[in-house]
Design an enzyme around this catalytic site. Structure first.
Site, PDB file in Angstrom:
ATOM      1  CD  GLU A  91      -2.907  -0.959   2.424  1.00 26.12           C
ATOM      2  OE1 GLU A  91      -4.048  -1.335   2.004  1.00 26.12           O
ATOM      3  OE2 GLU A  91      -2.511  -1.134   3.351  1.00 26.12           O
ATOM      4  CB  CYS A 104       2.916   7.807   3.316  1.00 28.90           C
ATOM      5  SG  CYS A 104       3.314   6.598   4.611  1.00 28.90           S
ATOM      6  CB  CYS A 111       6.518  -4.734   9.349  1.00 30.91           C
ATOM      7  SG  CYS A 111       7.779  -3.898  10.166  1.00 30.91           S
ATOM      8  CB  CYS A 115       5.265  -2.165  16.740  1.00 29.34           C
ATOM      9  SG  CYS A 115       6.902  -1.729  16.469  1.00 29.34           S
ATOM     10  CB  CYS A 118       2.008  -1.303  13.948  1.00 29.15           C
ATOM     11  SG  CYS A 118       2.464  -0.775  12.273  1.00 29.15           S
ATOM     12  CB  CYS A 332       0.459   6.487  11.526  1.00 29.70           C
ATOM     13  SG  CYS A 332       1.273   7.932  11.017  1.00 29.70           S
TER      14      CYS A 332
HETATM   15  N1  SAH Z   1       9.026   0.929  10.574  1.00 29.19           N
HETATM   16  C1  SAH Z   1       9.112   2.330  10.814  1.00 29.19           C
HETATM   17  C2  SAH Z   1       8.101   2.803   9.911  1.00 29.19           C
HETATM   18  C3  SAH Z   1       6.746   2.749  10.117  1.00 29.19           C
HETATM   19  S1  SAH Z   1       6.301   4.482  10.242  1.00 29.19           S
HETATM   20  C4  SAH Z   1       9.006   2.805  12.120  1.00 29.19           C
HETATM   21  O1  SAH Z   1       8.729   1.894  13.048  1.00 29.19           O
HETATM   22  O2  SAH Z   1       9.240   3.998  12.330  1.00 29.19           O
HETATM   23  C5  SAH Z   1       4.949   4.729  10.730  1.00 29.19           C
HETATM   24  C6  SAH Z   1       4.894   5.354  12.230  1.00 29.19           C
HETATM   25  O3  SAH Z   1       3.439   5.143  12.657  1.00 29.19           O
HETATM   26  C7  SAH Z   1       5.730   4.673  13.360  1.00 29.19           C
HETATM   27  O4  SAH Z   1       6.229   5.814  14.016  1.00 29.19           O
HETATM   28  C8  SAH Z   1       4.920   3.828  14.104  1.00 29.19           C
HETATM   29  O5  SAH Z   1       5.300   3.228  15.180  1.00 29.19           O
HETATM   30  C9  SAH Z   1       3.697   4.551  14.030  1.00 29.19           C
HETATM   31  N2  SAH Z   1       2.330   3.538  14.451  1.00 29.19           N
HETATM   32  C10 SAH Z   1       2.173   2.160  13.924  1.00 29.19           C
HETATM   33  N3  SAH Z   1       0.947   1.928  14.343  1.00 29.19           N
HETATM   34  C11 SAH Z   1       0.169   2.982  14.688  1.00 29.19           C
HETATM   35  C12 SAH Z   1      -1.093   3.338  15.049  1.00 29.19           C
HETATM   36  N4  SAH Z   1      -1.976   2.381  15.439  1.00 29.19           N
HETATM   37  N5  SAH Z   1      -1.464   4.492  15.489  1.00 29.19           N
HETATM   38  C13 SAH Z   1      -0.393   5.405  15.423  1.00 29.19           C
HETATM   39  N6  SAH Z   1       0.688   5.215  15.335  1.00 29.19           N
HETATM   40  C14 SAH Z   1       1.116   4.100  14.765  1.00 29.19           C
END
Ligand code: SAH
Length: 345
Positions: A91, A104, A111, A115, A118, A332
């Site tokens: 996506e 983006c 991944c 986390c 996410c 995000c």
């Molecule tokens: N793997 C990289 C790129 C992902 S960036 C990283 O971890 O930075 C996407 C951003 O959105 C990251 O800061 C991630 O932690 C955040 N994110 C992931 N899931 C989210 C959610 N459900 N709500 C808000 N932010 C989230």
């Protein structure tokens, strides 16, 4: 197996063309079609001789990505579901701001970081993307009329610093004057914090924006939501960020997604302030976006504002990120790939 022609730099393309017994200027022509005019296939390369196109077609694939679906949000955000050469789905999102449009993009299919909040982690990890596949996401947005893209954040699915070589090559190609010629300063890479790679990136001579997904000011708490925190402590991470700032002069962005009752307390805000005191950084507070599989919920506005106020009182630069595209699951942490495959394959 055929190779991805969009991953070749101009010198690499020149080498390939010379090997066919062609003149070097042919490489410039092809490169321009691919990376400046961003054509989807070889048919459009009108000044390239047919025999050369056929020859290249034997070794390389060109029209290798397809837009499967395109969704538009109320706020003008677009999300493309793109099918890659091997059938994998990724996506890509475009976000229109007043004066420019930001893409983006994803750096991996799925991944591996796991986390807890996410959606990109839900289906697990399949593979890293090539530089050409990362470029194609931006080109596809332009072709679909979602651009012109002038800024890119690598914040889609995947951990970009675990796809280091392709990421750096992609940055060099998208900022290449013979390609889209974006400014290096308009590129942002977000990482969960792969410390050794942050040091390596400091020495590439690339003044990009680096964003760190911190999400907690205490190691024990961070470990609960981000497995990578077991490997690198917050102190090691901040040390690497300071080093990156000294080498590049670029202020670091700290991303902090606020999760209800977990990391949004006054004690968290004070600890975060202490951690960042005297360090050139900017905190981006992200209200946690809903993810079906996650037990975490977003903090209330009142709590988010209180968190921000505490940081401000401690003279930490802070903004609350305006989330875009939530209604089409493109904010995000909402990008995913696994469940769509059943639908579209
Ligand atoms: N793997 C990289 C790129 C992902 S960036 C990283 O971890 O930075 C996407 C951003 O959105 C990251 O800061 C991630 O932690 C955040 N994110 C992931 N899931 C989210 C959610 N459900 N709500 C808000 N932010 C989230």
């Amino acid at each position: 197996m055929k190779k991805d022609i969009r991953s070749l730099t101009l010198p690499e393309l020149r080498e390939a063309v010379l090997a066919y017994g062609e003149k070097p200027f042919r490489a410039n022509q092809v490169y321009e079609w691919l990376h400046k005019k961003c054509v989807p296939g070889m048919d459009q390369m009108t000044n390239v001789p047919k025999y050369l196109k056929e020859r290249m077609g034997q070794d390389f694939h060109v029209g290798s990505t397809q837009v499967v679906t395109r969704q538009e949000s109320k706020d003008g955000t677009h999300k493309l579901l793109i099918r890659l050469q091997d059938g994998s789905l990724i996506e890509t999102v475009s976000m229109p701001y007043r004066d420019w449009t930001t893409a983006c993009i994803s750096s991996q299919v799925g991944c591996a970081q796991g986390c807890a909040f996410c959606a990109s982690a839900v289906g697990g990890f399949r593979r890293s993307l090539t530089s050409g596949e990362m470029l194609e996401q931006v080109y596809q947005l332009n072709r679909e009329g979602c651009g012109p893209i002038s800024h890119v954040v690598v914040m889609g699915s995947g951990e970009p610093l675990n796809n280091y070589d392709n990421l750096v090559k992609w940055i060099r190609m998208i900022t290449d004057k013979d390609g889209l010629n974006l400014s290096v300063r308009s590129i942002t890479v977000s990482t969960s914090g792969i410390v050794p790679r942050i040091y390596e990136l400091s020495h590439e001579g690339l003044p990009i924006n680096l964003a760190i997904s911190l999400h907690a000011p205490f190691n024990e708490k961070r470990i609960e939501i981000m497995p990578i925190a077991r490997k690198y402590s917050i102190d090691q991470l901040i040390e690497a960020c300071k080093y990156f700032f000294r080498q590049t002069g670029r202020r670091i962005t700290i991303e902090y997604s606020l999760i209800k009752g977990f990391n949004d307390g006054a004690d968290d805000a004070r600890a975060l302030s202490g951690l960042l005191r005297g360090f050139q950084s900017h905190v981006n507070l992200i209200p946690m976006n809903p993810v079906r599989e996650s037990r975490f919920r977003e903090s209330e506005i009142r709590v988010i504002n209180r968190f921000r106020d505490i940081l401000e009182k401690n003279r930490i630069n802070v903004t609350i990120r305006r989330e875009m595209g939530r209604d089409i699951d493109s904010a995000c942490g909402q990008l995913r790939w696994h469940y769509m495959e059943g639908i579209h394959d």
